[in-house]
Scaffold this motif. Structure first.
Motif, PDB file in Angstrom:
ATOM      1  N   GLN A  16       3.485   0.548   2.834  1.00 36.26           N
ATOM      2  CA  GLN A  16       3.236  -0.540   3.780  1.00 36.26           C
ATOM      3  C   GLN A  16       3.280  -1.890   3.061  1.00 36.26           C
ATOM      4  N   VAL A  17       3.971  -2.849   3.676  1.00 36.93           N
ATOM      5  CA  VAL A  17       3.984  -4.210   3.135  1.00 36.93           C
ATOM      6  C   VAL A  17       3.417  -5.127   4.215  1.00 36.93           C
ATOM      7  N   ARG A  62      10.696   6.975   8.776  1.00 35.61           N
ATOM      8  CA  ARG A  62      10.804   6.014   9.888  1.00 35.61           C
ATOM      9  C   ARG A  62      10.218   4.671   9.500  1.00 35.61           C
ATOM     10  N   LEU A  63      10.770   3.610  10.108  1.00 33.43           N
ATOM     11  CA  LEU A  63      10.261   2.261   9.837  1.00 33.43           C
ATOM     12  C   LEU A  63       9.527   1.755  11.069  1.00 33.43           C
ATOM     13  N   ARG A  69       0.850  -1.198   0.000  1.00 34.68           N
ATOM     14  CA  ARG A  69       0.000   0.000   0.000  1.00 34.68           C
ATOM     15  C   ARG A  69       0.879   1.237   0.000  1.00 34.68           C
ATOM     16  N   TRP A  70       0.479   2.220  -0.778  1.00 34.45           N
ATOM     17  CA  TRP A  70       1.171   3.516  -0.779  1.00 34.45           C
ATOM     18  C   TRP A  70       0.084   4.567  -0.633  1.00 34.45           C
ATOM     19  N   PHE A  82       5.273  -4.097   7.676  1.00 34.71           N
ATOM     20  CA  PHE A  82       6.388  -3.143   7.713  1.00 34.71           C
ATOM     21  C   PHE A  82       5.872  -1.841   7.101  1.00 34.71           C
ATOM     22  N   THR A  83       5.975  -0.732   7.867  1.00 35.11           N
ATOM     23  CA  THR A  83       5.479   0.547   7.343  1.00 35.11           C
ATOM     24  C   THR A  83       6.601   1.583   7.336  1.00 35.11           C
ATOM     25  N   CYS A  84       6.815   2.191   6.157  1.00 36.58           N
ATOM     26  CA  CYS A  84       7.807   3.275   6.047  1.00 36.58           C
ATOM     27  C   CYS A  84       7.010   4.574   5.995  1.00 36.58           C
ATOM     28  N   SER A  85       7.272   5.497   6.909  1.00 35.46           N
ATOM     29  CA  SER A  85       6.500   6.749   6.931  1.00 35.46           C
ATOM     30  C   SER A  85       7.397   7.933   6.598  1.00 35.46           C
TER      31      SER A  85
END
Ligand code: ADP
Length: 442
Positions: free
Chosen positions: A357-358, A408-409, A346-347, A421-424
């Motif tokens: 997000q994976v 941030r992860l 998801r983006w 896993f979410t990268c913000s």
């Protein structure tokens, strides 16, 4: 020692005086005159003592009180004891403050006490040496007027209620590196601490140079070994034992190649040679191609790979680095999810920023490992990671790429159920592509 109670003696004295007055009044028959004289004498006695007391309190610096008799003597002694105690407490307090100051003065780290508006209240010798402060000339000055490094000025402007750290060169000597820490305390006050990290930094540079050099030197021989193994594999003929050995050789050479590539990428990310974030990256397009690759990689393990990407949501960054980080997360999801499982990408954007997000329905991770996953070579299950060709560096690469993008992860996981896993990324790094904005308006 507890002072004795003066009242029994005072009552006895009063009784004696009254008896004497009665006797004199009885003897002379002049009751009124005797009483009046006695009252006037008592008034004068009290007045004189009050005057001495007031004079002692107001004018004298002497500790010793005036001398007097009876109750007045006791009062003077009591006040004297109080003064002595207050003086003793004052001395202790002054000693305490002096000891604190002396210990801060002796600290090898620079210490600056800042009042409201980051104005200098006090600083130690190390602060003068490392930050170039001059004492007492700089007292009351804003620290940003003296220490004008742009990163430091931005650093001061951030949230004042949190402890923050920053690394930057010393204004006195550019070869010295300082780690500056700003600690809030009391109301609107801060402690600015700085320590010399030059030696540590030099060591860190030596370490990463060494890793980069070794990786670089290994690259060519490894490519040769790999190429030879491939050629051998093609022409090996019918000898199964030899075929197995050559296959092993090729696989191990391939693993070493990925390790070297990952190590080189990591050291490029660390030293900042990878090219700073600076272009508008079409994340949805990048993810679409990643999904294609993921489906190919999944092959006959038949994962359900799904993509949901806010159309035209662009991200300011370095495309190569971002692709490598996102690919690591996606491929990890495939590797750690049994066949037929789901992998969702998801983006999207919200008020907090942009998020990649994976989510997978894989084996998950026990909570005690989560904080350590981004360390180099940290693996939950060594055998499992190596058997699928993992280098143990994937998440370390992700962490570095995100750090370089101010992102941030976040890792959420439940063993046996899957991981997310979410990268913000901060909102200022997002932009809606022009074409989509116009389509939306139409
Ligand atoms: P590796 O090359 O071993 O995968 P990474 O740095 O990419 O190295 O990951 C570190 C460890 O984190 C892995 O060894 C694995 O145990 C765990 N891990 C990473 N992603 C996942 C995931 N999606 N599900 C479960 N475990 C994961």
């Amino acid at each position: 020692m507890k002072p004795r109670n003066p009242w029994p003696a005072a009552y006895a004295r009063l009784l004696l005086v009254l008896l004497a007055l009665i006797l004199i009044g009885w003897g002379t028959g002049q009751w009124l005159l005797v009483s009046l004289l006695a009252a006037v004498a008592a008034l004068i006695w009290n007045f004189i003592n009050l005057r001495r007391l007031e004079h002692w309190l107001r004018l004298t610096r002497k500790l010793d009180p005036p001398q007097s008799l009876g109750l007045w003597g006791e009062i003077f002694d009591g006040l004297h004891r109080m003064r002595m105690r207050a003086r003793e407490r004052d001395k202790q307090r002054r000693n305490l403050v002096r000891n604190y100051r002396d210990s801060i003065k002796a600290m090898p780290d620079a210490t600056v006490v800042l009042r409201a508006d980051y104005r200098i209240d006090w600083c130690n010798q190390a602060a003068r040496d490392m930050l170039g402060l001059q004492w007492p000339r700089d007292e009351g000055q804003r620290i940003s007027n003296i220490f004008r490094h742009p990163e430091f000025v931005t650093f001061l402007a951030q949230d004042a209620r949190e402890t923050r750290t920053l690394s930057l060169p010393s204004p006195v000597d550019g070869r010295l590196w300082l780690e500056v820490r700003l600690v809030p305390y009391a109301k609107k006050r801060h402690l600015l601490l700085a320590r010399d990290t030059t030696a540590l930094r030099r060591l860190e540079t030596m370490r990463s140079d060494f890793v980069a050099n070794v990786s670089h030197e290994l690259r060519t021989p490894l490519t040769v070994v790999y190429g030879v193994a491939e050629t051998l594999e093609d022409g090996i003929g019918e000898n199964p034992e030899l075929a197995r050995s050559v296959q092993l050789l090729r696989e191990q050479a391939e693993r070493m190649k990925s390790l070297v590539e990952d190590l080189l990428l990591l050291s490029r990310l660390e030293t900042g040679d990878g090219g700073r974030a600076g272009e508008w990256v079409d994340v949805p397009a990048m993810l679409a191609s990643l999904v294609e690759e993921a489906r190919l990689l999944s092959g006959d393990r038949h994962h359900q790979v799904e993509l949901e990407a806010g159309s035209g949501l662009l991200l300011l960054g370095n495309e190569r680095e971002l692709r490598s980080a996102f690919a690591n997360l996606v491929f990890n999801a495939l590797h750690y999810t049994p066949e037929g499982g789901q992998v969702q990408l998801r983006w999207f954007a919200d008020a907090a920023g942009g998020h990649f997000q994976v989510r997978d329905t894989g084996i998950g991770i026990e909570p005690q490992h989560i904080d350590r996953l981004t360390e180099r070579f940290y693996r939950v299950d060594n055998g499992r990671s190596k058997s699928r060709g993992g280098t143990g560096l994937g998440l370390a690469i992700v962490k570095h790429v995100l750090m370089r993008h101010g992102a941030r992860l976040k890792i959420d996981s439940e063993p046996g159920r899957g991981s997310t896993f979410t990268c913000s990324f901060p909102p200022k790094m997002l932009r809606q592509a022009l074409a989509t904005r116009e389509t939306l308006r139409a």
